[in-house]
Design a protein around this motif. Structure first.
Motif, short mmCIF file in Angstrom:
data_model
loop_
_atom_site.label_atom_id
_atom_site.label_comp_id
_atom_site.label_asym_id
_atom_site.label_seq_id
_atom_site.Cartn_x
_atom_site.Cartn_y
_atom_site.Cartn_z
N GLN A 59 -7.32 -65.74 -47.29
CA GLN A 59 -8.45 -65.03 -46.44
C GLN A 59 -8.93 -64.95 -45.24
OE1 GLN A 59 -11.07 -63.19 -48.34
NE2 GLN A 59 -10.26 -63.61 -50.66
N LYS A 60 -9.21 -64.24 -43.89
CA LYS A 60 -9.74 -65.18 -42.73
C LYS A 60 -7.82 -66.24 -42.09
CE LYS A 60 -12.98 -62.52 -42.18
NZ LYS A 60 -13.26 -61.72 -41.63
N SER A 61 -9.24 -66.93 -41.81
CA SER A 61 -7.86 -67.92 -41.67
C SER A 61 -7.60 -69.11 -43.19
CB SER A 61 -8.11 -68.86 -39.93
OG SER A 61 -9.31 -69.62 -39.95
N GLY A 62 -8.07 -69.36 -43.52
CA GLY A 62 -7.68 -70.19 -44.88
C GLY A 62 -9.26 -70.02 -45.42
N LEU A 63 -10.18 -70.87 -44.07
CA LEU A 63 -11.98 -71.20 -44.35
C LEU A 63 -12.56 -70.32 -43.52
CD1 LEU A 63 -11.72 -75.23 -44.64
CD2 LEU A 63 -11.51 -73.50 -46.59
N TYR A 64 -13.81 -70.15 -44.04
CA TYR A 64 -14.96 -69.18 -43.28
C TYR A 64 -14.72 -70.20 -43.04
CZ TYR A 64 -13.47 -65.62 -46.45
OH TYR A 64 -13.02 -64.02 -46.76
N LEU A 65 -14.38 -69.90 -41.14
CA LEU A 65 -15.11 -71.63 -40.88
C LEU A 65 -16.53 -70.70 -40.22
CD1 LEU A 65 -11.75 -72.25 -39.05
CD2 LEU A 65 -13.47 -73.93 -40.34
N ASP A 66 -16.43 -70.16 -39.65
CA ASP A 66 -18.41 -69.43 -39.19
C ASP A 66 -19.18 -69.94 -39.60
OD1 ASP A 66 -17.16 -67.36 -40.77
OD2 ASP A 66 -17.66 -65.82 -39.09
N GLN A 67 -19.05 -70.38 -41.19
CA GLN A 67 -20.18 -70.42 -42.30
C GLN A 67 -20.84 -72.08 -42.71
OE1 GLN A 67 -22.61 -68.58 -43.46
NE2 GLN A 67 -22.14 -66.96 -45.01
N LYS A 68 -19.78 -72.76 -41.70
CA LYS A 68 -20.10 -73.96 -41.61
C LYS A 68 -21.13 -74.59 -41.78
CE LYS A 68 -17.33 -76.39 -38.70
NZ LYS A 68 -15.85 -76.87 -39.52
N PHE A 69 -22.08 -74.38 -41.28
CA PHE A 69 -23.15 -74.79 -40.74
C PHE A 69 -24.03 -74.09 -41.60
CE2 PHE A 69 -21.51 -75.85 -36.44
CZ PHE A 69 -21.63 -76.89 -36.40
N ASN A 70 -24.00 -73.54 -42.71
CA ASN A 70 -24.92 -72.58 -43.53
C ASN A 70 -24.27 -73.39 -44.86
OD1 ASN A 70 -25.69 -70.79 -42.22
ND2 ASN A 70 -24.74 -68.92 -42.36
N HIS A 71 -22.68 -73.38 -45.14
CA HIS A 71 -21.88 -74.56 -45.64
C HIS A 71 -23.70 -75.72 -46.55
CE1 HIS A 71 -18.57 -72.40 -46.57
NE2 HIS A 71 -19.26 -71.88 -46.52
N GLN A 72 -24.18 -76.40 -44.94
CA GLN A 72 -24.19 -77.55 -44.93
C GLN A 72 -25.79 -77.70 -45.27
OE1 GLN A 72 -22.76 -80.68 -44.69
NE2 GLN A 72 -24.17 -81.73 -44.33
N ASN A 73 -26.20 -76.66 -44.96
CA ASN A 73 -27.08 -76.35 -45.47
C ASN A 73 -27.77 -76.03 -46.98
OD1 ASN A 73 -29.11 -75.86 -42.18
ND2 ASN A 73 -28.32 -73.80 -42.05
N ILE A 74 -26.97 -75.78 -47.67
CA ILE A 74 -27.32 -75.75 -49.13
C ILE A 74 -27.32 -76.88 -49.06
CG2 ILE A 74 -25.81 -75.17 -51.02
CD1 ILE A 74 -26.67 -72.86 -49.77
N LEU A 75 -27.08 -78.27 -48.76
CA LEU A 75 -27.19 -79.49 -49.42
C LEU A 75 -28.90 -79.92 -49.74
CD1 LEU A 75 -23.90 -80.06 -48.50
CD2 LEU A 75 -25.18 -82.98 -48.01
N ARG A 76 -29.87 -79.22 -49.00
CA ARG A 76 -31.00 -79.57 -49.45
C ARG A 76 -31.86 -79.03 -50.28
NH1 ARG A 76 -34.31 -77.33 -45.06
NH2 ARG A 76 -33.45 -75.64 -43.91
N PHE A 77 -31.11 -77.40 -50.81
CA PHE A 77 -32.25 -77.01 -50.96
C PHE A 77 -31.08 -77.27 -52.94
CE2 PHE A 77 -32.68 -74.23 -47.49
CZ PHE A 77 -33.12 -75.34 -47.52
N ALA A 78 -29.66 -77.92 -53.02
CA ALA A 78 -29.21 -77.74 -54.09
C ALA A 78 -29.53 -79.02 -55.01
CB ALA A 78 -27.96 -77.62 -53.88
N THR A 79 -30.31 -80.36 -54.72
CA THR A 79 -30.30 -81.02 -55.76
C THR A 79 -30.98 -80.82 -56.84
OG1 THR A 79 -30.50 -81.98 -53.39
CG2 THR A 79 -31.67 -83.72 -55.59
N GLY A 80 -30.61 -80.77 -58.19
CA GLY A 80 -31.04 -80.43 -59.65
C GLY A 80 -31.24 -79.26 -59.89
N ARG A 81 -30.71 -78.59 -58.98
CA ARG A 81 -30.45 -76.61 -59.46
C ARG A 81 -29.65 -76.50 -59.96
NH1 ARG A 81 -34.78 -74.46 -57.18
NH2 ARG A 81 -35.88 -75.21 -55.45
N LYS A 82 -29.70 -75.52 -60.81
CA LYS A 82 -28.28 -74.64 -61.52
C LYS A 82 -28.08 -73.56 -60.58
CE LYS A 82 -27.18 -71.76 -65.91
NZ LYS A 82 -29.01 -71.38 -67.51
N VAL A 83 -27.14 -73.39 -60.39
CA VAL A 83 -26.20 -73.18 -59.48
C VAL A 83 -25.66 -72.10 -59.36
CG1 VAL A 83 -25.49 -72.62 -56.27
CG2 VAL A 83 -27.01 -74.72 -57.34
N LEU A 84 -25.36 -71.33 -58.83
CA LEU A 84 -24.66 -69.62 -58.69
C LEU A 84 -24.27 -68.72 -57.72
CD1 LEU A 84 -23.24 -67.29 -60.70
CD2 LEU A 84 -25.38 -66.43 -60.57
#
Length: 341
Positions: free
Chosen positions: A202-227
């Motif tokens: 889909q798109k061109s293979g990855l959703y490259l426009d979400q790159k920095f949003n992916h990275q922002n997840i790191l600081r919220f995900a620690t120790g969490r049960k994620v869906l």
């Protein structure tokens, strides 16, 4: 090859939009056009008084009749296009994070004053999308420029069929420079490994426009049960794993995407996380989870576009409301909802 071939006269009501430098002229804003111009030509945009507003790619078969190339009275040329490609690529390469990723969107269409042109780079391979009829006469020239400026191994044209159809253009899905790209290209996004299919994804293979949003997840995900809902091949899911989540549940409806997601998860597992991948409709699965009383500390919603036209607004709003409402029911106290539209 990009010289103006005629004039497009806009209605007075469109002058405000042009003064505001809107990059498109819609069919309802057109008063008249020169008889000699055809689809793909460059035209001068003027009003009924002869006032100049810009130069644009013309396409009478599209709702977007004109896509602005420049608002200035300058000559449009291949040299101008090359300069814009150089500037766009240089801008992305100047980002401090550039060396941390081997996949980037290098050209963002109208945002880089290259209307309807998208260029994505994946570890030496380039995926292009031509969504304006104006590129067709000079496509070979543009491809040659991209090849030279990126030093790529190959260029694959995977232009969106729906976008091309709206422009009255034929569907394209082929290698247009170099050798055929492999089915899986290995890329890295901030240390996370992905196998990407630029020919069928889909798109061109990855959703490259979400790159920095992916990275922002790191600081919220620690120790969490994620869906992670609408996970595709794992952009957000892998970021949650990288951020140290305790567990990850990913939902994706496409069998092909799930297969790729599982490969990408395997490439990035730290070894201790509880990971579950569910194939199915996110709406149905979330309802079942809510009925079962399940709870998550972090829920990520990145659904496909629900609204692609004005006629779909009411239905789309209902869809966005429902998916967010159900997700909120599944959140633990002090949980975090990441909602993308």
């Amino acid at each position: 090859m990009l010289e103006s071939k005629g004039k497009l006269i806009i209605k007075d009501k469109a002058r405000k939009s042009m003064h505001g430098r809107h990059p498109w002229v819609f069919s309802g804003a057109v008063n008249a056009v020169s008889e000699e111009i055809v689809k793909g030509d460059v035209v001068d945009i003027i009003d009924g008084r002869g006032g100049f507003f810009g130069k644009a790619f013309f396409n009478p078969e599209s709702q977007i009749v004109a896509r602005i190339l420049t608002f200035d009275e300058i000559e449009c040329s291949l040299d101008m296009i090359r300069a814009r490609l150089e500037r766009a690529i240089a801008l992305r390469k100047s980002l401090p994070e550039y060396d941390q990723c081997t996949a980037w969107r290098l050209v963002y269409a109208e945002a880089d004053h290259l209307p309807g042109l998208l260029v994505d780079y994946y570890s030496g391979y380039v995926h292009v999308q031509f969504h304006s009829a104006g590129w067709e006469p000079v496509k070979k020239d543009i491809v040659a420029m991209i090849a030279e400026l990126t030093g790529c191994i190959a260029i694959f044209d995977g232009s969106d069929p729906e976008m091309r159809h709206k422009e009255g253009l034929y569907t394209v899905n082929e290698t247009i420079y170099g050798d055929e790209p492999p089915d899986n290209i290995s890329v890295v996004e901030f240390g996370r490994k992905f196998d990407v299919d630029i020919k069928k994804g889909q798109k061109s293979g990855l959703y490259l426009d979400q790159k920095f949003n992916h990275q922002n997840i790191l600081r919220f995900a620690t120790g969490r049960k994620v869906l992670d809902c609408f996970s595709y091949t794992g952009g957000f899911a892998l970021a949650a794993l990288d951020g140290g989540c305790d567990s990850l549940t990913a939902i994706e409806s496409s069998d092909a995407a799930v297969a790729q997601l599982e490969i990408n998860v395997a490439l990035n597992r730290r070894g201790s996380e509880d990971v579950k991948v569910i194939t199915g409709d996110a709406f149905e699965i979330l309802r079942e989870m809510a009925d079962a009383g399940e709870r998550f500390d972090m829920i990520i919603l990145d659904p496909p576009a629900f609204c692609k036209s004005k006629t779909a607004i009411v239905k789309a709003c209902r869809g966005y409301k429902d998916i967010n409402r159900i997700a909120m029911q599944l959140l633990s106290p002090n949980g975090i909802l990441v909602s993308c539209s």
